[in-house]
Scaffold this motif. Structure first.
Motif, PDB file in Angstrom:
ATOM      1  N   CYS A   1      -2.958  -7.330   0.481  1.00 21.08           N
ATOM      2  CA  CYS A   1      -3.991  -7.915   1.345  1.00 21.08           C
ATOM      3  C   CYS A   1      -3.610  -7.599   2.784  1.00 21.08           C
ATOM      4  CB  CYS A   1      -4.084  -9.424   1.103  1.00 21.08           C
ATOM      5  SG  CYS A   1      -5.613 -10.185   1.688  1.00 21.08           S
ATOM      6  N   PRO A   2      -3.764  -6.345   3.225  1.00 26.70           N
ATOM      7  CA  PRO A   2      -3.238  -5.896   4.511  1.00 26.70           C
ATOM      8  C   PRO A   2      -3.794  -6.685   5.690  1.00 26.70           C
ATOM      9  CG  PRO A   2      -3.896  -4.029   3.158  1.00 26.70           C
ATOM     10  CD  PRO A   2      -4.419  -5.261   2.477  1.00 26.70           C
ATOM     11  N   GLY A   3      -2.986  -6.758   6.731  1.00 25.29           N
ATOM     12  CA  GLY A   3      -3.423  -7.430   7.952  1.00 25.29           C
ATOM     13  C   GLY A   3      -2.304  -7.667   8.941  1.00 25.29           C
ATOM     14  N   GLY A   4      -1.004  -7.549   8.512  1.00 26.74           N
ATOM     15  CA  GLY A   4       0.067  -7.810   9.466  1.00 26.74           C
ATOM     16  C   GLY A   4      -0.240  -9.071  10.286  1.00 26.74           C
ATOM     17  N   GLN A   5       0.651  -9.735  10.886  1.00 28.31           N
ATOM     18  CA  GLN A   5       2.075  -9.550  10.820  1.00 28.31           C
ATOM     19  C   GLN A   5       2.659 -10.249   9.598  1.00 28.31           C
ATOM     20  OE1 GLN A   5       4.568  -9.872  14.329  1.00 28.31           O
ATOM     21  NE2 GLN A   5       5.740 -11.494  13.372  1.00 28.31           N
ATOM     22  N   ALA A   6       1.806 -10.976   8.889  1.00 23.72           N
ATOM     23  CA  ALA A   6       2.181 -11.523   7.586  1.00 23.72           C
ATOM     24  C   ALA A   6       3.188 -12.653   7.667  1.00 23.72           C
ATOM     25  CB  ALA A   6       2.712 -10.416   6.675  1.00 23.72           C
ATOM     26  N   ASP A   7       3.127 -13.451   8.727  1.00 18.71           N
ATOM     27  CA  ASP A   7       3.906 -14.689   8.753  1.00 18.71           C
ATOM     28  C   ASP A   7       3.369 -15.593   7.648  1.00 18.71           C
ATOM     29  OD1 ASP A   7       6.019 -16.049   9.941  1.00 18.71           O
ATOM     30  OD2 ASP A   7       4.692 -17.257  11.183  1.00 18.71           O
TER      31      ASP A   7
ATOM     32  N   GLU B   1      -2.853 -10.404  11.972  1.00 15.58           N
ATOM     33  CA  GLU B   1      -2.862 -10.048  13.387  1.00 15.58           C
ATOM     34  C   GLU B   1      -3.518  -8.703  13.657  1.00 15.58           C
ATOM     35  OE1 GLU B   1       0.299 -10.117  17.040  1.00 15.58           O
ATOM     36  OE2 GLU B   1       0.897  -9.108  15.200  1.00 15.58           O
ATOM     37  N   TYR B   2      -3.604  -7.861  12.637  1.00 13.58           N
ATOM     38  CA  TYR B   2      -4.223  -6.549  12.798  1.00 13.58           C
ATOM     39  C   TYR B   2      -5.675  -6.633  12.344  1.00 13.58           C
ATOM     40  CZ  TYR B   2       0.563  -4.779  13.268  1.00 13.58           C
ATOM     41  OH  TYR B   2       1.839  -4.538  13.682  1.00 13.58           O
ATOM     42  N   PRO B   3      -6.631  -6.360  13.223  1.00 14.54           N
ATOM     43  CA  PRO B   3      -8.047  -6.581  12.900  1.00 14.54           C
ATOM     44  C   PRO B   3      -8.493  -5.806  11.660  1.00 14.54           C
ATOM     45  CG  PRO B   3      -7.764  -6.119  15.234  1.00 14.54           C
ATOM     46  CD  PRO B   3      -6.453  -5.825  14.584  1.00 14.54           C
ATOM     47  N   ARG B   4      -9.275  -6.510  10.828  1.00 12.06           N
ATOM     48  CA  ARG B   4      -9.900  -5.894   9.659  1.00 12.06           C
ATOM     49  C   ARG B   4     -11.414  -5.981   9.821  1.00 12.06           C
ATOM     50  NH1 ARG B   4      -5.640  -3.338   7.950  1.00 12.06           N
ATOM     51  NH2 ARG B   4      -6.770  -2.896   6.022  1.00 12.06           N
ATOM     52  N   ALA B   5     -12.134  -5.128   9.117  1.00 15.25           N
ATOM     53  CA  ALA B   5     -13.588  -5.076   9.269  1.00 15.25           C
ATOM     54  C   ALA B   5     -14.248  -6.389   8.882  1.00 15.25           C
ATOM     55  CB  ALA B   5     -14.154  -3.930   8.432  1.00 15.25           C
ATOM     56  N   ASN B   6     -13.648  -7.105   7.926  1.00 21.62           N
ATOM     57  CA  ASN B   6     -14.108  -8.449   7.569  1.00 21.62           C
ATOM     58  C   ASN B   6     -12.915  -9.189   6.967  1.00 21.62           C
ATOM     59  OD1 ASN B   6     -14.038  -7.857   4.640  1.00 21.62           O
ATOM     60  ND2 ASN B   6     -15.834  -6.587   5.074  1.00 21.62           N
ATOM     61  N   ASP B   7     -13.147 -10.373   6.410  1.00 21.61           N
ATOM     62  CA  ASP B   7     -12.020 -11.177   5.954  1.00 21.61           C
ATOM     63  C   ASP B   7     -11.602 -10.891   4.517  1.00 21.61           C
ATOM     64  OD1 ASP B   7     -14.125 -12.311   4.603  1.00 21.61           O
ATOM     65  OD2 ASP B   7     -13.718 -14.375   5.227  1.00 21.61           O
ATOM     66  N   GLU B   8     -12.216  -9.917   3.864  1.00 26.08           N
ATOM     67  CA  GLU B   8     -11.831  -9.596   2.496  1.00 26.08           C
ATOM     68  C   GLU B   8     -10.464  -8.915   2.458  1.00 26.08           C
ATOM     69  OE1 GLU B   8     -14.893  -7.194   0.882  1.00 26.08           O
ATOM     70  OE2 GLU B   8     -16.423  -8.774   0.972  1.00 26.08           O
ATOM     71  N   CYS B   9      -9.742  -9.096   1.343  1.00 22.39           N
ATOM     72  CA  CYS B   9      -8.411  -8.507   1.229  1.00 22.39           C
ATOM     73  C   CYS B   9      -8.434  -6.986   1.320  1.00 22.39           C
ATOM     74  CB  CYS B   9      -7.751  -8.932  -0.083  1.00 22.39           C
ATOM     75  SG  CYS B   9      -6.802 -10.465   0.050  1.00 22.39           S
ATOM     76  N   GLY B  10      -9.464  -6.358   0.805  1.00 23.21           N
ATOM     77  CA  GLY B  10      -9.522  -4.897   0.815  1.00 23.21           C
ATOM     78  C   GLY B  10     -10.265  -4.314   1.990  1.00 23.21           C
ATOM     79  N   ALA B  11     -10.586  -5.127   2.981  1.00 26.23           N
ATOM     80  CA  ALA B  11     -11.381  -4.640   4.110  1.00 26.23           C
ATOM     81  C   ALA B  11     -10.613  -3.577   4.887  1.00 26.23           C
ATOM     82  CB  ALA B  11     -11.744  -5.799   5.032  1.00 26.23           C
ATOM     83  N   PRO B  12     -11.295  -2.537   5.347  1.00 29.17           N
ATOM     84  CA  PRO B  12     -10.616  -1.500   6.127  1.00 29.17           C
ATOM     85  C   PRO B  12     -10.195  -2.018   7.494  1.00 29.17           C
ATOM     86  CG  PRO B  12     -12.987  -1.121   6.079  1.00 29.17           C
ATOM     87  CD  PRO B  12     -12.721  -2.248   5.129  1.00 29.17           C
ATOM     88  N   ALA B  13      -9.270  -1.280   8.094  1.00 32.62           N
ATOM     89  CA  ALA B  13      -8.806  -1.643   9.426  1.00 32.62           C
ATOM     90  C   ALA B  13      -9.931  -1.505  10.433  1.00 32.62           C
ATOM     91  CB  ALA B  13      -7.634  -0.755   9.821  1.00 32.62           C
ATOM     92  N   SER B  14      -9.889  -2.353  11.458  1.00 38.31           N
ATOM     93  CA  SER B  14     -10.865  -2.304  12.542  1.00 38.31           C
ATOM     94  C   SER B  14     -10.103  -2.272  13.865  1.00 38.31           C
ATOM     95  CB  SER B  14     -11.800  -3.510  12.456  1.00 38.31           C
ATOM     96  OG  SER B  14     -12.811  -3.434  13.439  1.00 38.31           O
ATOM     97  N   THR B  15     -10.761  -2.656  14.939  1.00 37.96           N
ATOM     98  CA  THR B  15     -10.123  -2.686  16.256  1.00 37.96           C
ATOM     99  C   THR B  15     -10.451  -4.006  16.938  1.00 37.96           C
ATOM    100  OG1 THR B  15     -11.995  -1.788  17.512  1.00 37.96           O
ATOM    101  CG2 THR B  15     -10.504  -0.202  16.428  1.00 37.96           C
TER     102      THR B  15
END
Length: 471
Positions: free
Chosen positions: A105-111, A124-138
């Motif tokens: 479930c990517p997203g960093g920093q994973a505290d 902490e790393y933006p994703r396109a939406n809140d789903e676990c498989g969502a692609p990275a965003s900005t």
């Protein structure tokens, strides 16, 4: 505002080999014998004190190649955060840990923090939406998701993603104030910009997320208290970042206090009202580049603050950097609970610095990082990670004279270039030290020292190191 004494006039780190530093010391009338020896441990080879035993190392599973980060503990399980998700380890036999579940479930920093059957995970790393498989965003994307993910881990083999809460600037770390029916999560984050619609300056606050335990899907941000109404520390030379909220917060609920490491400031907060934490003491130190984390003494009469000089990516455990930078700063703490509408009172007094006494090579990122108190009743022993400086155990019963009593240190990830690695977090739990190795996986370490024997009898059903209790 108190400041630490013995302020250094050294400028930010310029990396040079140890031989150059020794030459300079000799010119000043000092000899190389006054220095710890340069680390010459071969790549990956283990160096340790006699009272330390590596019980097990479990490599990261496939898909978890990015950095391992923080740890949380529940029953016979240790949860290891990773920039790609988290891994639950069964440590019922600490000498043979097994992976119970690996949640991508990517997203960093994973505290990570745990509360009963709930796991809170920082994104902490933006994703396109809140789903676990969502692609990275900005962060320029106003619809991108950053914040807290909530998982149900009642079935450790099959964690279930049940809720998400967006927070301003995402969540670099999270810390719990736990109640019988409700959890409050202090979300620390930073790096605002006018270009980021969900993370605009000034960002001198924390987000408080309320989680009803019987209905965690209703988790929501309920407060955003401003900790630095005057802006915090922005002007000190050598800061990695100016104060922008906090990097991490440690809660001592029994005392009604929390200690915040806030980039340019170290603070003590009155948290008698968890929705309205109030800063009651602030310290600064010209030797500190980045106030990173904090740990109270057993009785709450002192605090260890850590300085992440170089952001965890530089070789700072060497002669040139010296013993007072990229180190711990130990403070005495006098505090008094507030009554009625009056806030608590707190006073921090600088006592000493601590830094590992072994110099590391130029290919090893090394600096003070996450650790926890070892539960010896009435005593102050601290186990701490130092990235590629390894794991150090510190006796700081005398706040003015801390000393190392045990260590575990691998050789560098690479012998030819600086490759980031080493222990991100090292915590004591139910008789063992567990370390999240950034690149090499999950370590289980046993300490064999008579000073620490009483800790082996202390058993927890759950532990979040940033939520301290008195032993």
């Amino acid at each position: 505002m108190p400041r630490s004494p013995r302020v250094s006039t050294r400028r930010p780190l310029r990396r040079r080999v140890l031989s150059t530093a020794v030459t300079l010391l000799a010119a000043a009338g000092l000899t190389a014998s006054a220095l710890p020896a340069q680390a010459d441990t071969p790549v990956d080879e283990i160096d340790k004190s006699d009272n330390v035993e590596l019980m097990a190392n479990l490599p990261k599973p496939e898909g978890f190649e990015p950095t391992n980060s923080d740890l949380a503990f529940t029953g016979d399980h240790v949860i290891v955060g990773n920039y790609n998700g988290f891994v639950i380890h069964d440590v019922s036999d600490p000498s043979a840990p097994e992976i119970t579940a690996a949640v991508l479930c990517p997203g960093g920093q994973a505290d990570v923090s745990v509360s009963g059957d709930l796991l809170y995970f920082s994104v902490e790393y933006p994703r396109a939406n809140d789903e676990c498989g969502a692609p990275a965003s900005t962060p320029e994307d106003p619809d991108a998701f950053e914040g807290i993910r909530v998982f149900d881990i009642s079935d450790k083999a099959n964690p279930e993603y049940i809720a998400s809460v967006r927070t301003d600037c995402g969540s670099h770390t999270n810390s719990l104030v736990q109640g019988e029916e409700t959890d409050y999560i202090y979300v620390s984050s930073y790096a605002p910009s006018e270009r980021y619609p969900n993370c605009r300056p000034p960002h001198d606050k924390v987000s408080v997320v309320e989680v009803p335990k019987d209905d965690p899907q209703e988790a929501a941000v309920v407060a955003q208290p401003v900790l630095f109404p005057d802006g915090g520390n922005h002007d000190q030379d050598g800061l990695l970042r100016p104060t922008q909220g906090c990097h991490d917060i440690t809660v001592y609920a029994e005392k009604g206090l929390a200690a915040g490491a806030c980039m340019g400031d170290g603070i003590i907060m009155d948290i008698s009202d968890p929705l309205d934490p109030e800063v009651v003491e602030t310290v600064r130190d010209d030797n500190f580049a980045f106030w990173h984390s904090a740990t109270f003494t057993n009785k709450g009469d002192g605090v260890i603050f850590t300085d992440e000089l170089g952001g965890g990516g530089a070789a700072t455990c060497n002669a040139e950097t010296g013993p007072e930078r990229g180190a711990d700063a130990i403070y005495g703490l006098k505090s008094k609970k507030g009554k009625g509408d009056r806030p608590a009172k707190a006073e921090l007094t600088f006592k000493s610095y601590y830094k590992i006494p072994r110099h590391q090579g130029d290919t090893e990122n090394c600096v003070a990082h996450n650790g926890s108190l070892i539960p010896v009743k009435g005593k102050n022993y601290f186990v701490q990670s130092w990235y590629q400086g390894g794991v150090s155990v510190i006796d700081f019963n005398d706040l003015e004279n801390p000393k190392e009593i045990a260590y575990f240190d691998r050789g560098p990830v690479s012998g030819t270039e600086l490759v980031r690695g080493g222990s991100w977090s090292a915590y004591y739990y139910n008789g063992y030290v567990y370390s999240a190795e950034r690149t090499r996986g999950f370590d289980v370490i046993r300490l064999d020292d008579k000073r620490l024997k009483r800790a082996e009898k202390v058993r927890f059903d759950e532990l979040n190191p940033q939520n301290q209790v008195r032993y």
